[in-house]
Design a protein around this motif. Structure first.
Motif, PDB file in Angstrom:
ATOM      1  N   PHE A  75      11.985   5.529   6.483  1.00 61.14           N
ATOM      2  CA  PHE A  75      13.434   5.479   6.677  1.00 61.14           C
ATOM      3  C   PHE A  75      14.066   4.586   5.602  1.00 61.14           C
ATOM      4  CE2 PHE A  75      11.785   6.522  10.881  1.00 61.14           C
ATOM      5  CZ  PHE A  75      12.665   7.505  11.317  1.00 61.14           C
ATOM      6  N   VAL A  76      15.392   4.647   5.501  1.00 61.17           N
ATOM      7  CA  VAL A  76      16.231   3.829   4.610  1.00 61.17           C
ATOM      8  C   VAL A  76      16.020   4.243   3.145  1.00 61.17           C
ATOM      9  CG1 VAL A  76      16.959   1.535   3.888  1.00 61.17           C
ATOM     10  CG2 VAL A  76      16.070   1.871   6.224  1.00 61.17           C
ATOM     11  N   LYS A  77      16.955   4.993   2.642  1.00 57.53           N
ATOM     12  CA  LYS A  77      16.919   5.426   1.243  1.00 57.53           C
ATOM     13  C   LYS A  77      18.207   5.023   0.542  1.00 57.53           C
ATOM     14  CE  LYS A  77      12.913   7.252   1.703  1.00 57.53           C
ATOM     15  NZ  LYS A  77      11.745   6.521   1.139  1.00 57.53           N
ATOM     16  N   LYS A  78      18.099   4.770  -0.754  1.00 62.24           N
ATOM     17  CA  LYS A  78      19.282   4.394  -1.514  1.00 62.24           C
ATOM     18  C   LYS A  78      20.265   5.560  -1.550  1.00 62.24           C
ATOM     19  CE  LYS A  78      20.736   2.514  -5.950  1.00 62.24           C
ATOM     20  NZ  LYS A  78      21.702   3.570  -6.236  1.00 62.24           N
ATOM     21  N   TYR A 120       0.797  -1.221   0.000  1.00 61.21           N
ATOM     22  CA  TYR A 120       0.000   0.000   0.000  1.00 61.21           C
ATOM     23  C   TYR A 120       0.833   1.276   0.000  1.00 61.21           C
ATOM     24  CZ  TYR A 120       0.971  -0.076   5.054  1.00 61.21           C
ATOM     25  OH  TYR A 120       1.595  -0.103   6.283  1.00 61.21           O
ATOM     26  N   ASP A 121       2.063   1.202   0.446  1.00 64.13           N
ATOM     27  CA  ASP A 121       2.914   2.395   0.501  1.00 64.13           C
ATOM     28  C   ASP A 121       4.230   2.116  -0.215  1.00 64.13           C
ATOM     29  OD1 ASP A 121       3.033   5.015   1.176  1.00 64.13           O
ATOM     30  OD2 ASP A 121       3.080   4.708   3.344  1.00 64.13           O
ATOM     31  N   ALA A 122       4.151   1.504  -1.406  1.00 65.67           N
ATOM     32  CA  ALA A 122       5.340   1.020  -2.107  1.00 65.67           C
ATOM     33  C   ALA A 122       6.324   2.147  -2.422  1.00 65.67           C
ATOM     34  CB  ALA A 122       4.928   0.313  -3.397  1.00 65.67           C
ATOM     35  N   ALA A 123       5.830   3.360  -2.563  1.00 66.25           N
ATOM     36  CA  ALA A 123       6.723   4.467  -2.925  1.00 66.25           C
ATOM     37  C   ALA A 123       7.764   4.739  -1.840  1.00 66.25           C
ATOM     38  CB  ALA A 123       5.903   5.723  -3.182  1.00 66.25           C
ATOM     39  N   LYS A 124       7.478   4.311  -0.615  1.00 66.63           N
ATOM     40  CA  LYS A 124       8.440   4.550   0.469  1.00 66.63           C
ATOM     41  C   LYS A 124       9.559   3.501   0.517  1.00 66.63           C
ATOM     42  CE  LYS A 124       5.479   6.929   3.820  1.00 66.63           C
ATOM     43  NZ  LYS A 124       4.825   6.811   5.161  1.00 66.63           N
ATOM     44  N   ILE A 125       9.407   2.422  -0.211  1.00 70.15           N
ATOM     45  CA  ILE A 125      10.322   1.292  -0.079  1.00 70.15           C
ATOM     46  C   ILE A 125      11.444   1.413  -1.097  1.00 70.15           C
ATOM     47  CG2 ILE A 125      10.491  -1.215   0.034  1.00 70.15           C
ATOM     48  CD1 ILE A 125       8.620   0.129   2.138  1.00 70.15           C
ATOM     49  N   ALA A 126      12.650   1.713  -0.629  1.00 69.22           N
ATOM     50  CA  ALA A 126      13.768   1.945  -1.527  1.00 69.22           C
ATOM     51  C   ALA A 126      14.396   0.670  -2.078  1.00 69.22           C
ATOM     52  CB  ALA A 126      14.829   2.781  -0.817  1.00 69.22           C
ATOM     53  N   PRO A 127      14.659  -0.357  -1.272  1.00 68.40           N
ATOM     54  CA  PRO A 127      15.326  -1.543  -1.835  1.00 68.40           C
ATOM     55  C   PRO A 127      14.412  -2.290  -2.804  1.00 68.40           C
ATOM     56  CG  PRO A 127      15.548  -1.462   0.570  1.00 68.40           C
ATOM     57  CD  PRO A 127      14.518  -0.445   0.187  1.00 68.40           C
ATOM     58  N   SER A 176      22.478  -3.560   7.751  1.00 67.06           N
ATOM     59  CA  SER A 176      22.167  -3.333   9.164  1.00 67.06           C
ATOM     60  C   SER A 176      22.198  -4.677   9.858  1.00 67.06           C
ATOM     61  CB  SER A 176      20.791  -2.670   9.341  1.00 67.06           C
ATOM     62  OG  SER A 176      19.757  -3.540   8.917  1.00 67.06           O
ATOM     63  N   ALA A 177      22.402  -4.625  11.159  1.00 70.27           N
ATOM     64  CA  ALA A 177      22.412  -5.853  11.958  1.00 70.27           C
ATOM     65  C   ALA A 177      21.689  -5.576  13.266  1.00 70.27           C
ATOM     66  CB  ALA A 177      23.837  -6.306  12.239  1.00 70.27           C
ATOM     67  N   PRO A 178      20.780  -6.481  13.652  1.00 72.06           N
ATOM     68  CA  PRO A 178      20.102  -6.304  14.937  1.00 72.06           C
ATOM     69  C   PRO A 178      21.050  -6.618  16.078  1.00 72.06           C
ATOM     70  CG  PRO A 178      19.521  -8.414  13.974  1.00 72.06           C
ATOM     71  CD  PRO A 178      20.385  -7.710  12.978  1.00 72.06           C
ATOM     72  N   LYS A 199      27.058   2.564   3.452  1.00 69.05           N
ATOM     73  CA  LYS A 199      27.738   2.355   2.166  1.00 69.05           C
ATOM     74  C   LYS A 199      26.748   2.333   0.999  1.00 69.05           C
ATOM     75  CE  LYS A 199      31.744  -0.208   3.899  1.00 69.05           C
ATOM     76  NZ  LYS A 199      32.450  -1.519   3.908  1.00 69.05           N
ATOM     77  N   ARG A 200      25.602   1.708   1.231  1.00 72.61           N
ATOM     78  CA  ARG A 200      24.636   1.533   0.126  1.00 72.61           C
ATOM     79  C   ARG A 200      23.319   2.269   0.374  1.00 72.61           C
ATOM     80  NH1 ARG A 200      27.660  -3.273   0.464  1.00 72.61           N
ATOM     81  NH2 ARG A 200      26.574  -3.817   2.373  1.00 72.61           N
ATOM     82  N   PHE A 201      23.010   2.478   1.656  1.00 72.06           N
ATOM     83  CA  PHE A 201      21.747   3.136   2.015  1.00 72.06           C
ATOM     84  C   PHE A 201      22.022   4.226   3.046  1.00 72.06           C
ATOM     85  CE2 PHE A 201      20.523  -1.036   0.496  1.00 72.06           C
ATOM     86  CZ  PHE A 201      19.424  -0.770  -0.297  1.00 72.06           C
ATOM     87  N   THR A 202      21.094   5.131   3.149  1.00 69.59           N
ATOM     88  CA  THR A 202      21.219   6.221   4.117  1.00 69.59           C
ATOM     89  C   THR A 202      19.853   6.451   4.765  1.00 69.59           C
ATOM     90  OG1 THR A 202      21.976   8.486   4.420  1.00 69.59           O
ATOM     91  CG2 THR A 202      20.729   7.992   2.398  1.00 69.59           C
TER      92      THR A 202
END
Length: 591
Positions: A587-590, A244-251, A276-278, A561-564
């Motif tokens: 959050f999380v953008k290319k 429903y909010d696909a525009a927010k999903i960068a990867p 990222s690592a939990p 390195k790949r996302f911000t």
């Protein structure tokens, strides 16, 4: 602990596929709570599920873990909600669709809640997640709304949180697993007639086991990603075009990698392979290497601690004096320094709460009156002698004259528990109780064998918050044989678990039932909870059903390195959710 809980797999091309291009990039991570198990189904109700919360598994909302408001949450499939004393009304995201293109409907919510109510005794660990979820009925409201009513008299202030936090699955995929009279059976399970209620619970459990074993042929996801491949070393999830909010999903893709223990996760990070690592238990020298590889450390509050738990149905751990004596022998500072030097703080008060929570619920006078169980071999010896133990040739003998030895159970992959076990074993052995650590192959097996009462002494995760009703569940709730209905609870000692504790304690001359007090917590506001929490904290300190060793800090790592645009230090509410939820919230953008 963890990478405590898992085992994920490696995909050789994950990060190298990072890409560029119109489709976005590949996000590589691990899931600390959910191992990849070869052959396990893509079914969130299976104890070894190959599904991943926040990526392909959705809830109506995702908790912010706000200690003063249990219902505070980030939107998921619910766009908004209204909570009343009798239930919750949810407005679904109007554009929510499954990955097969069909809309998310009230029928999906109704089926999902019915399934949740079958899981209490069907799947290991599920009872804790659905304890207090007393749903009376689910009815549609308007085009996208759904009303979920609480059973009359339940009065659970956490009801909204429980509803919002259940997994939502497709009615088209799962609905056929439920008998047509499922809601009549659910209603019967709340009957005042014990025989009727028990028969209904048995029927629900049978259904729940069938649901748990179900293996869908394909992943049908309402989340931002959908599983497209499961390999022994990894799971690949592609972006769900119907989200429903696909525009927010960068990867364009997420790769969740397998690991067999913390050491493998450390290796992924020192090689720069994860975005990222939990939380992962880390020694100081490895922390330096990870930071040197370019990762940023993000700390947030973690309402969890590591404790040594006892099966009180096994002698001599049914004796308070024995548990107190062991608390005097174990040096929690020394154990924490070795087991959890980066993300652990030695627990000070042993109240059943993490120390920061204990300080908010107890007065300074009450805190100072608690027994700190500072290391004191003489006090430990005095307690044991008073309980009939004797020491001969440097070794303690139990009251019946038999040698006393301890097997301290821990789990493969939990590097902190394993390292700490060596210190605890040395301290107890030096005191005269020969102790050896033992390691269970994996966490899923550990939970199953623990539930079967197989271990007498071992590590466990406790003080689960932030709500006190949740925190004390593991001491005096579902995990100790209590079933709460509203403000009252019934107790059965039939199941195996760590506790098997008494249902009555004496505190300052008064008799109390810890299970009844814990059940009441979910029905009271914060002010009314306070005297009950104080009693439970004091009696936990006195009776030592578990020895709390350290409080965890949620130490996570991100790489730019790949996302911000990752959540920042201090944004605890979002940091305490998985990265898939970060993405849903923007959050999380290319890079």
């Amino acid at each position: 602990m963890i990478a405590s809980l898992a085992t994920l797999g490696a995909l050789s091309a994950c990060s190298s596929a990072t890409g560029s291009g119109a489709g976005g990039a590949v996000y590589t991570t691990i899931d600390g709570n959910n191992p990849i198990t070869v052959g396990a189904p893509m079914n969130p109700f299976n104890a070894s599920t190959n599904t991943f919360l926040g990526y392909d598994t959705m809830q109506l909302a995702f908790s912010k873990k706000n200690p003063s408001d249990p219902n505070d949450a980030f939107p998921g499939l619910a766009k908004s909600w209204t909570i009343t004393p009798t239930g919750i009304t949810v407005e679904l995201q109007p554009d929510a669709k499954w990955s097969d293109g069909t809309p998310v409907t009230v029928a999906d919510v109704k089926t999902s809640l019915a399934i949740a109510l079958t899981q209490g005794n069907a799947t290991v660990g599920a009872g804790f997640l659905s304890q207090g979820l007393a749903v009376a009925k689910v009815t549609p409201v308007g085009e996208h709304g759904v009303r979920i009513d609480q059973v009359a008299g339940a009065d659970n202030l956490n009801f909204g949180r429980l509803v919002l936090g259940q997994n939502i699955v497709s009615d088209k995929v799962y609905g056929g697993l439920l008998p047509t009279d499922i809601w009549e059976t659910i209603a019967a399970s709340e009957s005042a007639d014990t025989a009727v209620a028990q028969a209904a619970v048995t029927k629900l459990t049978t259904t729940g086991k069938a649901v748990s074993a179900f293996a869908p042929k394909a992943d049908v996801s309402a989340g931002p990603f959908v599983i497209t491949r499961i390999n022994p070393g990894s799971v690949v999830l592609d972006r769900n075009p119907h989200f429903y909010d696909a525009a927010k999903i960068a990867p364009k893709q997420v790769v969740i990698r397998h690991y067999t223990g913390n050491e493998q996760i450390w290796s992924y990070m020192t090689n720069g392979e994860l975005d990222s690592a939990p939380y992962t238990a880390i020694p100081n020298n490895v922390l330096t290497q990870i930071l040197g590889a370019g990762y940023t450390r993000k700390d947030s509050v973690n309402s969890v601690d590591a404790a040594i738990a006892f099966n009180q149905s096994v002698a001599p751990y049914n004796l308070t004096a024995v548990r107190q004596a062991l608390a005097y022998v174990i040096d929690r500072q020394a154990v924490t320094k070795v087991g959890e030097p980066v993300g652990g703080v030695a627990n000070k008060y042993n109240t059943g709460l993490i120390d920061t929570a204990a300080k908010t619920w107890l007065s300074p006078d009450q805190l100072s009156a608690l027994n700190p169980y500072a290391p004191d071999a003489a006090k430990a010896a005095s307690l044991l002698e008073g309980a009939g133990f004797k020491k001969a040739d440097g070794k303690w003998l139990m009251p019946d004259g038999k040698p006393w030895t301890i097997t301290l159970q821990t789990v493969n992959g939990f590097s902190d528990w394993i390292a700490a076990s060596t210190i605890v074993a040395n301290e107890l052995s030096d005191f005269g109780i020969p102790t050896k650590p033992a390691i269970t192959a994996d966490f899923a097996t550990y939970k199953k064998e623990m539930a079967a009462g197989k271990y007498a002494v071992g590590w466990w995760l406790t003080a689960l918050g932030p709500q006190t009703s949740k925190g004390y569940q593991r001491y005096y709730g579902a995990d100790d044989g209590y079933t709460a209905t509203g403000a009252t609870a019934t107790h059965s000692d039939g199941g195996g678990n760590w506790q098997h504790g008494p249902t009555q304690y004496t505190l300052s001359g008064a008799t109390l039932d810890p299970g009844q007090l814990t059940a009441r917590l979910a029905t009271l506001d914060l002010v009314a909870q306070k005297p009950i929490v104080q009693q439970l904290a004091q009696v936990s300190n006195q009776e030592v059903p578990l020895i709390q060793i350290w409080d965890y800090t949620n130490v996570q790592f991100t790489s730019d390195k790949r996302f911000t645009n990752f959540p920042k230090q201090g944004e605890d509410a979002i940091l305490n959710n998985p990265p898939g939820v970060w993405m849903m919230q923007g959050f999380v953008k290319k890079k």
